[in-house]
Design an enzyme around this catalytic site. Structure first.
Site, PDB file in Angstrom:
ATOM      1  N   TYR A  11      15.714  14.319  23.336  1.00 34.70           N
ATOM      2  CA  TYR A  11      16.976  13.691  23.723  1.00 34.70           C
ATOM      3  C   TYR A  11      17.278  12.584  22.726  1.00 34.70           C
ATOM      4  CZ  TYR A  11      16.668  16.023  28.292  1.00 34.70           C
ATOM      5  OH  TYR A  11      16.596  16.953  29.296  1.00 34.70           O
ATOM      6  N   GLY A  26      27.386  20.682  36.874  1.00 37.58           N
ATOM      7  CA  GLY A  26      27.753  22.007  37.370  1.00 37.58           C
ATOM      8  C   GLY A  26      27.946  22.991  36.234  1.00 37.58           C
ATOM      9  N   THR A  39      29.899  23.119  33.818  1.00 38.24           N
ATOM     10  CA  THR A  39      30.192  22.632  32.459  1.00 38.24           C
ATOM     11  C   THR A  39      28.921  22.225  31.705  1.00 38.24           C
ATOM     12  OG1 THR A  39      30.847  20.606  33.569  1.00 38.24           O
ATOM     13  CG2 THR A  39      32.609  21.914  32.645  1.00 38.24           C
TER      14      THR A  39
HETATM   15  N1  LIG Z   1      15.014  21.153  32.080  1.00 40.44           N
HETATM   16  C1  LIG Z   1      16.099  21.332  31.377  1.00 40.44           C
HETATM   17  O1  LIG Z   1      16.273  22.329  30.683  1.00 40.44           O
HETATM   18  C2  LIG Z   1      17.179  20.293  31.419  1.00 40.44           C
HETATM   19  C3  LIG Z   1      18.435  20.566  30.857  1.00 40.44           C
HETATM   20  C4  LIG Z   1      19.401  19.587  30.924  1.00 40.44           C
HETATM   21  C5  LIG Z   1      19.148  18.374  31.531  1.00 40.44           C
HETATM   22  N2  LIG Z   1      17.909  18.116  32.056  1.00 40.44           N
HETATM   23  C6  LIG Z   1      17.602  16.834  32.727  1.00 40.44           C
HETATM   24  O2  LIG Z   1      18.378  16.770  33.904  1.00 40.44           O
HETATM   25  C7  LIG Z   1      19.104  15.539  33.952  1.00 40.44           C
HETATM   26  C8  LIG Z   1      20.411  15.775  34.681  1.00 40.44           C
HETATM   27  O3  LIG Z   1      21.258  16.553  33.878  1.00 40.44           O
HETATM   28  P1  LIG Z   1      22.581  15.924  33.211  1.00 40.44           P
HETATM   29  O4  LIG Z   1      22.355  14.507  32.952  1.00 40.44           O
HETATM   30  O5  LIG Z   1      23.008  16.752  32.112  1.00 40.44           O
HETATM   31  O6  LIG Z   1      23.623  16.368  34.272  1.00 40.44           O
HETATM   32  P2  LIG Z   1      24.231  15.803  35.569  1.00 40.44           P
HETATM   33  O7  LIG Z   1      23.558  14.632  36.131  1.00 40.44           O
HETATM   34  O8  LIG Z   1      24.436  16.988  36.372  1.00 40.44           O
HETATM   35  O9  LIG Z   1      25.646  15.340  34.974  1.00 40.44           O
HETATM   36  C9  LIG Z   1      25.768  14.390  33.978  1.00 40.44           C
HETATM   37  C10 LIG Z   1      27.202  14.356  33.527  1.00 40.44           C
HETATM   38  O10 LIG Z   1      28.011  13.965  34.617  1.00 40.44           O
HETATM   39  C11 LIG Z   1      28.558  12.655  34.403  1.00 40.44           C
HETATM   40  N3  LIG Z   1      28.300  11.900  35.632  1.00 40.44           N
HETATM   41  C12 LIG Z   1      27.119  11.463  36.120  1.00 40.44           C
HETATM   42  N4  LIG Z   1      27.310  10.832  37.287  1.00 40.44           N
HETATM   43  C13 LIG Z   1      28.626  10.865  37.546  1.00 40.44           C
HETATM   44  C14 LIG Z   1      29.433  10.358  38.598  1.00 40.44           C
HETATM   45  N5  LIG Z   1      28.920   9.696  39.623  1.00 40.44           N
HETATM   46  N6  LIG Z   1      30.768  10.582  38.530  1.00 40.44           N
HETATM   47  C15 LIG Z   1      31.325  11.246  37.504  1.00 40.44           C
HETATM   48  N7  LIG Z   1      30.619  11.730  36.455  1.00 40.44           N
HETATM   49  C16 LIG Z   1      29.272  11.553  36.483  1.00 40.44           C
HETATM   50  C17 LIG Z   1      27.847  12.098  33.211  1.00 40.44           C
HETATM   51  O11 LIG Z   1      28.732  11.352  32.403  1.00 40.44           O
HETATM   52  P3  LIG Z   1      28.657   9.754  32.363  1.00 40.44           P
HETATM   53  O12 LIG Z   1      27.550   9.408  31.429  1.00 40.44           O
HETATM   54  O13 LIG Z   1      30.008   9.393  31.849  1.00 40.44           O
HETATM   55  O14 LIG Z   1      28.423   9.296  33.760  1.00 40.44           O
HETATM   56  C18 LIG Z   1      27.406  13.354  32.447  1.00 40.44           C
HETATM   57  O15 LIG Z   1      28.449  13.827  31.628  1.00 40.44           O
HETATM   58  C19 LIG Z   1      19.264  15.165  32.468  1.00 40.44           C
HETATM   59  O16 LIG Z   1      19.587  13.820  32.282  1.00 40.44           O
HETATM   60  C20 LIG Z   1      17.926  15.579  31.923  1.00 40.44           C
HETATM   61  O17 LIG Z   1      16.965  14.558  32.164  1.00 40.44           O
HETATM   62  C21 LIG Z   1      16.940  19.073  32.022  1.00 40.44           C
END
Ligand SMILES: NC(=O)c1ccc[n+]([C@@H]2O[C@H](COP(=O)([O-])OP(=O)(O)OC[C@H]3O[C@@H](n4cnc5c(N)ncnc54)[C@H](OP(=O)(O)O)[C@@H]3O)[C@@H](O)[C@H]2O)c1
Length: 302
Positions: free
Chosen positions: A70, A222, A224
Site C-alpha cells: 500500500y 462495494g 466500485t
Molecule cells: N485482501 C485484499 O485483497 C484487500 C483488497 C482491498 C482492500 N483490502 C483491505 O480492506 C480495507 C477496506 O477496503 P477499502 O479501504 O478499499 O474499501 P472500503 O472501506 O470498502 O471503502 C473505502 C472507500 O470508501 C470511502 N469511504 C470510506 N468511508 C466512507 C464513508 N463513511 N462515507 C463515504 N465514503 C467513505 C473511502 O474514501 P475516503 O478516503 O474519501 O473516505 C474509500 O474511497 C482496505 O483499507 C485494505 O486494508 C484488502
C-alpha cells in the site's frame, strides 16, 4: 461535536484473533496513501493521514489492516502507521498481507514465490518497526493451491516472526487446505451488500463454524472496489439509512457486522469525518425486517 463523535469502537463488540482481542470495527490502511492507492495519483496529505490514524486509535480502534504494497509515489501506509502510532499501544493488532508484489515504480509484478515470503514479511517488519507481526495473511493471487505458500508462512510463524496466520481471496477448498497445515485465525475476502456471492457466503459460514474471523474488504466501496466508495446505493440501503438518520456507508458496514459475531469490519478512509462515521456504524443495530430487506436486495443484485 456530533452524536457519532461520542461513539467508540467498543460499541461494535469484540472478537479474538487467536489470543488477541479486537473490537469488531477496525481500520483499513489502503486509503491513507492517496486518492487511489494503486496508482500514481495525488499522494495524500501526510498530516491528515497521520491524524486519521491517531484519531482511529483514540476512538478505540485496535485492529489495523495494512500491507507493504500500500504505497503511492510519496506515501507508504506502513510508514504512516509507524510514525503516527509507535510506540504502539499494547492492545493494537496490526495485520499485514503478503503475496502480491509491486516494484519501486508501483507496477504489479508476479506474486511472491513461497521462498520469497520471508522477505515480504521482513519488509513489513522494517516498515512498521516491529520484531514480529501479529497477523499475516497470505493474499492468494492466481495459485490454485495455497499449500506451498501457506506452508512457508507457517514456518515463519514457527520461527516467531508471525503470531497468527490468515488467508485472503480464498474459496472453501483453500481454507480446508490451509487448516491442514496450521491454525487460521482470519479470512479476508471481498464481501458487500451489493455483491451477492454464494462462494463467499459459504466461506463466511465455514469461518463461523471454525471460530475464524471473516473480514470483508470493499464493504463500503462495494462494486466500485479500488476506485472508491460507490454512490449507487440500493433503495433498501437508502431507506434503512434514512430511518436511522445515518449514511449509506454506515448501513453497509452495519449490514456486514450483522452477518455473524465473527465478522469484523476494516473500512478504509483518509477522511477524519468518514472515520468517525465508520466507527459509529458499529453501534447501529438493524431490525430483523431491515436485515431481511437488505438481504433481499442483495439477492436481487445477482
Ligand atoms: N485482501 C485484499 O485483497 C484487500 C483488497 C482491498 C482492500 N483490502 C483491505 O480492506 C480495507 C477496506 O477496503 P477499502 O479501504 O478499499 O474499501 P472500503 O472501506 O470498502 O471503502 C473505502 C472507500 O470508501 C470511502 N469511504 C470510506 N468511508 C466512507 C464513508 N463513511 N462515507 C463515504 N465514503 C467513505 C473511502 O474514501 P475516503 O478516503 O474519501 O473516505 C474509500 O474511497 C482496505 O483499507 C485494505 O486494508 C484488502
Amino acid at each position: 461535536m456530533t452524536a457519532d463523535d461520542m461513539i467508540t469502537a467498543e460499541a461494535s463488540g469484540t472478537w479474538k484473533l487467536g489470543d488477541l482481542p479486537v473490537h469488531r470495527i477496525g481500520f483499513g490502511a489502503m486509503r491513507l496513501t492517496g486518492s487511489a492507492a494503486f496508482h500514481h495519483g495525488t499522494p495524500s496529505d501526510r498530516g491528515r493521514s497521520l491524524a486519521v490514524l491517531r484519531k482511529a486509535v483514540g476512538l478505540g480502534v485496535n485492529h489495523i489492516d495494512t500491507a507493504a504494497f500500500y504505497f503511492s509515489s510519496l506515501r507508504s501506509a506502513n510508514e504512516l502507521i509507524n510514525t503516527a502510532l509507535s510506540p504502539y499501544p499494547d492492545d493494537l493488532v496490526i495485520a499485514a498481507k503478503v503475496g502480491p508484489y509491486r516494484d519501486h515504480h508501483g507496477e504489479w509484478g508476479t506474486s511472491a514465490r513461497p521462498d520469497q515470503l520471508r522477505g515480504h514479511v521482513e519488509e513489513n517488519l522494517r516498515q512498521l518497526g516491529r520484531d514480529h507481526l501479529d497477523l499475516v495473511y497470505l493474499r492468494r493471487m492466481r495459485q490454485d493451491s495455497v499449500a506451498e505458500h501457506f506452508g512457508a508462512l507457517a514456518e515463519l510463524r514457527e520461527a516467531g516472526l508471525i503470531r497468527h496466520l490468515g488467508i485472503s481471496g480464498v474459496e472453501p477448498r483453500h481454507l480446508a487446505e490451509a487448516l491442514e497445515i496450521a491454525p487460521v485465525v482470519s479470512v479476508q475476502n471481498r464481501y458487500a451488500v451489493d455483491r451477492p456471492g454464494p462462494v463467499d457466503d459459504e466461506v463466511l459460514r465455514l469461518c463461523g463454524e471454525h471460530g475464524i474471523a471473516f473480514v470483508p474488504f470493499y464493504a463500503v466501496a462495494g462494486e466500485t472496489g479500488e476506485r472508491g466508495a460507490t454512490t449507487a446505493h440500493d433503495d433498501a440501503v437508502l431507506s434503512v439509512a434514512r430511518a436511522h438518520g445515518v449514511s449509506p456507508a454506515q448501513v453497509r458496514i452495519a449490514w456486514t457486522l450483522h452477518q455473524g459475531p465473527h465478522v469484523l469490519a476494516i473500512p478504509g478512509t483518509g477522511n477524519p469525518g468518514h472515520l468517525v462515521e465508520n466507527v459509529a456504524a458499529g453501534a447501529l443495530r438493524l431490525t430483523e425486517e431491515e436485515r431481511a430487506r437488505l438481504d433481499e436486495a442483495r439477492a436481487q443484485a445477482g
